[in-house]
Scaffold this motif. Sequence first.
Motif, PDB file in Angstrom:
ATOM      1  N   GLN A  76      89.542  35.637  82.485  1.00  0.00           N
ATOM      2  CA  GLN A  76      88.482  35.700  83.493  1.00  0.00           C
ATOM      3  C   GLN A  76      87.170  36.155  82.856  1.00  0.00           C
ATOM      4  O   GLN A  76      86.095  35.602  83.154  1.00  0.00           O
ATOM      5  CB  GLN A  76      88.888  36.659  84.612  1.00  0.00           C
ATOM      6  CG  GLN A  76      87.900  36.738  85.765  1.00  0.00           C
ATOM      7  CD  GLN A  76      88.383  37.662  86.871  1.00  0.00           C
ATOM      8  OE1 GLN A  76      89.292  38.481  86.672  1.00  0.00           O
ATOM      9  NE2 GLN A  76      87.790  37.550  88.048  1.00  0.00           N
ATOM     10  N   THR A  77      87.240  37.158  81.983  1.00  0.00           N
ATOM     11  CA  THR A  77      86.045  37.655  81.300  1.00  0.00           C
ATOM     12  C   THR A  77      85.441  36.593  80.394  1.00  0.00           C
ATOM     13  O   THR A  77      84.218  36.394  80.353  1.00  0.00           O
ATOM     14  CB  THR A  77      86.378  38.918  80.484  1.00  0.00           C
ATOM     15  OG1 THR A  77      86.949  39.903  81.343  1.00  0.00           O
ATOM     16  CG2 THR A  77      85.135  39.499  79.820  1.00  0.00           C
ATOM     17  N   LEU A  78      86.299  35.880  79.666  1.00  0.00           N
ATOM     18  CA  LEU A  78      85.815  34.840  78.759  1.00  0.00           C
ATOM     19  C   LEU A  78      85.217  33.662  79.520  1.00  0.00           C
ATOM     20  O   LEU A  78      84.184  33.106  79.117  1.00  0.00           O
ATOM     21  CB  LEU A  78      86.952  34.357  77.861  1.00  0.00           C
ATOM     22  CG  LEU A  78      87.407  35.327  76.771  1.00  0.00           C
ATOM     23  CD1 LEU A  78      88.660  34.806  76.080  1.00  0.00           C
ATOM     24  CD2 LEU A  78      86.293  35.552  75.747  1.00  0.00           C
ATOM     25  N   LYS A  79      85.849  33.266  80.603  1.00  0.00           N
ATOM     26  CA  LYS A  79      85.308  32.159  81.402  1.00  0.00           C
ATOM     27  C   LYS A  79      83.914  32.488  81.907  1.00  0.00           C
ATOM     28  O   LYS A  79      83.013  31.626  81.896  1.00  0.00           O
ATOM     29  CB  LYS A  79      86.242  31.860  82.581  1.00  0.00           C
ATOM     30  CG  LYS A  79      87.510  31.130  82.189  1.00  0.00           C
ATOM     31  CD  LYS A  79      88.439  30.955  83.393  1.00  0.00           C
ATOM     32  CE  LYS A  79      89.732  30.269  82.980  1.00  0.00           C
ATOM     33  NZ  LYS A  79      90.693  30.162  84.110  1.00  0.00           N
ATOM     34  N   ARG A  87      97.525  36.313  73.264  1.00  0.00           N
ATOM     35  CA  ARG A  87      96.581  37.350  73.689  1.00  0.00           C
ATOM     36  C   ARG A  87      97.058  38.741  73.250  1.00  0.00           C
ATOM     37  O   ARG A  87      96.891  39.738  73.964  1.00  0.00           O
ATOM     38  CB  ARG A  87      96.362  37.339  75.205  1.00  0.00           C
ATOM     39  CG  ARG A  87      96.068  35.973  75.801  1.00  0.00           C
ATOM     40  CD  ARG A  87      94.662  35.502  75.542  1.00  0.00           C
ATOM     41  NE  ARG A  87      94.374  34.287  76.276  1.00  0.00           N
ATOM     42  CZ  ARG A  87      94.132  33.099  75.713  1.00  0.00           C
ATOM     43  NH1 ARG A  87      94.137  32.983  74.383  1.00  0.00           N
ATOM     44  NH2 ARG A  87      93.876  32.037  76.446  1.00  0.00           N
ATOM     45  N   LEU A  88      97.653  38.804  72.069  1.00  0.00           N
ATOM     46  CA  LEU A  88      98.217  40.062  71.581  1.00  0.00           C
ATOM     47  C   LEU A  88      97.143  41.114  71.337  1.00  0.00           C
ATOM     48  O   LEU A  88      97.307  42.288  71.708  1.00  0.00           O
ATOM     49  CB  LEU A  88      99.008  39.806  70.295  1.00  0.00           C
ATOM     50  CG  LEU A  88      99.527  41.040  69.561  1.00  0.00           C
ATOM     51  CD1 LEU A  88     100.537  41.791  70.424  1.00  0.00           C
ATOM     52  CD2 LEU A  88     100.147  40.651  68.230  1.00  0.00           C
ATOM     53  N   ARG A  89      96.054  40.727  70.721  1.00  0.00           N
ATOM     54  CA  ARG A  89      95.020  41.698  70.392  1.00  0.00           C
ATOM     55  C   ARG A  89      94.373  42.284  71.643  1.00  0.00           C
ATOM     56  O   ARG A  89      94.235  43.506  71.732  1.00  0.00           O
ATOM     57  CB  ARG A  89      94.004  41.049  69.440  1.00  0.00           C
ATOM     58  CG  ARG A  89      94.609  40.798  68.057  1.00  0.00           C
ATOM     59  CD  ARG A  89      93.993  39.605  67.340  1.00  0.00           C
ATOM     60  NE  ARG A  89      94.770  39.251  66.164  1.00  0.00           N
ATOM     61  CZ  ARG A  89      95.890  38.479  66.189  1.00  0.00           C
ATOM     62  NH1 ARG A  89      96.334  37.998  67.348  1.00  0.00           N
ATOM     63  NH2 ARG A  89      96.546  38.214  65.085  1.00  0.00           N
ATOM     64  N   PRO A  90      94.003  41.466  72.630  1.00  0.00           N
ATOM     65  CA  PRO A  90      93.535  42.060  73.884  1.00  0.00           C
ATOM     66  C   PRO A  90      94.575  42.965  74.542  1.00  0.00           C
ATOM     67  O   PRO A  90      94.238  44.020  75.087  1.00  0.00           O
ATOM     68  CB  PRO A  90      93.244  40.836  74.762  1.00  0.00           C
ATOM     69  CG  PRO A  90      92.948  39.748  73.800  1.00  0.00           C
ATOM     70  CD  PRO A  90      93.842  40.004  72.632  1.00  0.00           C
ATOM     71  N   ALA A 113      88.118  41.014  75.483  1.00  0.00           N
ATOM     72  CA  ALA A 113      87.593  39.659  75.316  1.00  0.00           C
ATOM     73  C   ALA A 113      86.904  39.500  73.969  1.00  0.00           C
ATOM     74  O   ALA A 113      86.972  38.436  73.342  1.00  0.00           O
ATOM     75  CB  ALA A 113      86.627  39.327  76.458  1.00  0.00           C
ATOM     76  N   ALA A 114      86.232  40.548  73.510  1.00  0.00           N
ATOM     77  CA  ALA A 114      85.579  40.499  72.203  1.00  0.00           C
ATOM     78  C   ALA A 114      86.600  40.298  71.088  1.00  0.00           C
ATOM     79  O   ALA A 114      86.379  39.511  70.158  1.00  0.00           O
ATOM     80  CB  ALA A 114      84.782  41.783  71.970  1.00  0.00           C
ATOM     81  N   LEU A 115      87.730  41.007  71.174  1.00  0.00           N
ATOM     82  CA  LEU A 115      88.785  40.830  70.172  1.00  0.00           C
ATOM     83  C   LEU A 115      89.326  39.415  70.189  1.00  0.00           C
ATOM     84  O   LEU A 115      89.587  38.814  69.133  1.00  0.00           O
ATOM     85  CB  LEU A 115      89.910  41.836  70.421  1.00  0.00           C
ATOM     86  CG  LEU A 115      89.882  43.160  69.654  1.00  0.00           C
ATOM     87  CD1 LEU A 115      89.925  42.945  68.162  1.00  0.00           C
ATOM     88  CD2 LEU A 115      88.704  44.021  70.055  1.00  0.00           C
ATOM     89  N   GLU A 116      89.482  38.833  71.374  1.00  0.00           N
ATOM     90  CA  GLU A 116      89.986  37.466  71.460  1.00  0.00           C
ATOM     91  C   GLU A 116      88.967  36.476  70.906  1.00  0.00           C
ATOM     92  O   GLU A 116      89.354  35.480  70.275  1.00  0.00           O
ATOM     93  CB  GLU A 116      90.342  37.120  72.906  1.00  0.00           C
ATOM     94  CG  GLU A 116      91.099  35.815  73.067  1.00  0.00           C
ATOM     95  CD  GLU A 116      92.483  35.805  72.434  1.00  0.00           C
ATOM     96  OE1 GLU A 116      93.081  34.713  72.327  1.00  0.00           O
ATOM     97  OE2 GLU A 116      92.992  36.885  72.041  1.00  0.00           O
TER      98      GLU A 116
END
Length: 295
Positions: free
Chosen positions: A18-21, A47-50, A74-77
């Motif tokens: 949702q944040t990335l969209k 989505r392991l890092r998030p 979201a930044a990590l992804e």
Amino acid sequence: MPAALQVFLRTAGGRVEQTLKAALADTSPAETLFAAMNYSALGPGKRLRPALVYAAAQALTSEEVLTACDPAAAALECIHAYSLVHDDLPAMDDDALRRGRPTCHIEFDEATAVLAGDALQTQAFELLVGAPMTSDLKVQLIAELARASGARGMVAGQAVDLAAVDKSLSLDELKQMHRLKTGALISASARIGALIGGADSSQLEAITRYAEAIGLAFQVQDDILDVTADTATLGKTQGADIARNKPTYVSLLGLDGARAKSDELHREASEALAELGGQTRILQQLADYIVHRDH
């Protein structure tokens, strides 16, 4: 996978997407570029890092921290997606398949893939700058992400990896390469979550040891799966490391030795969590998942 972890991963993944969209919604004035960014950042993935950002933050505080974690997760992804786009390029690993789909440069073109990776990298820092947290904490998180993703972290690991093709590495050299290439960003994910959760110095040290162990275990398991899984299950080309004559844990230790190394790292992660305190069940289940996953 335990039901609690499934729910957690689904919730974390949904929030990140949702944040990335929202961050990637305005496609003007370069629609093809944004299409490639969306394709790469919002495609299927673990989505392991998030998830580590959310899990580490929630382990250390009873406060509601999901909203604060959203931009960081979201930044990590974004950084992870950018690294995959660039890793797959013909000048790097030259892969045609990622997450069960054509890689970005195959779906679009090579120049667009380069630019999409560049833009996802800078998008990560834009997300952190706009995060709802104090300026001091933002600076800490930006520093963590910059160190982990740059020339003393992930990018350095990729450079060492490329230089190691057709060469022999010692076990220590292989470990150092993967601590940079894979482990640095995984460690940063957990550390960033811990900082959002208000970690003190001893807690940050424990979460770092946990994350370093699972970061290396992730790569060991990747090496194992490269020789034991099939392309359909992996979502990327099986046997790619062998085909490129890359040094791996399996090539150095054998399959049984690599599995023993994975078990050793799993124990190290669990021991670090025992010292962390807080609510560590999800962090433990993430460690279990990393060493037992099949893709």
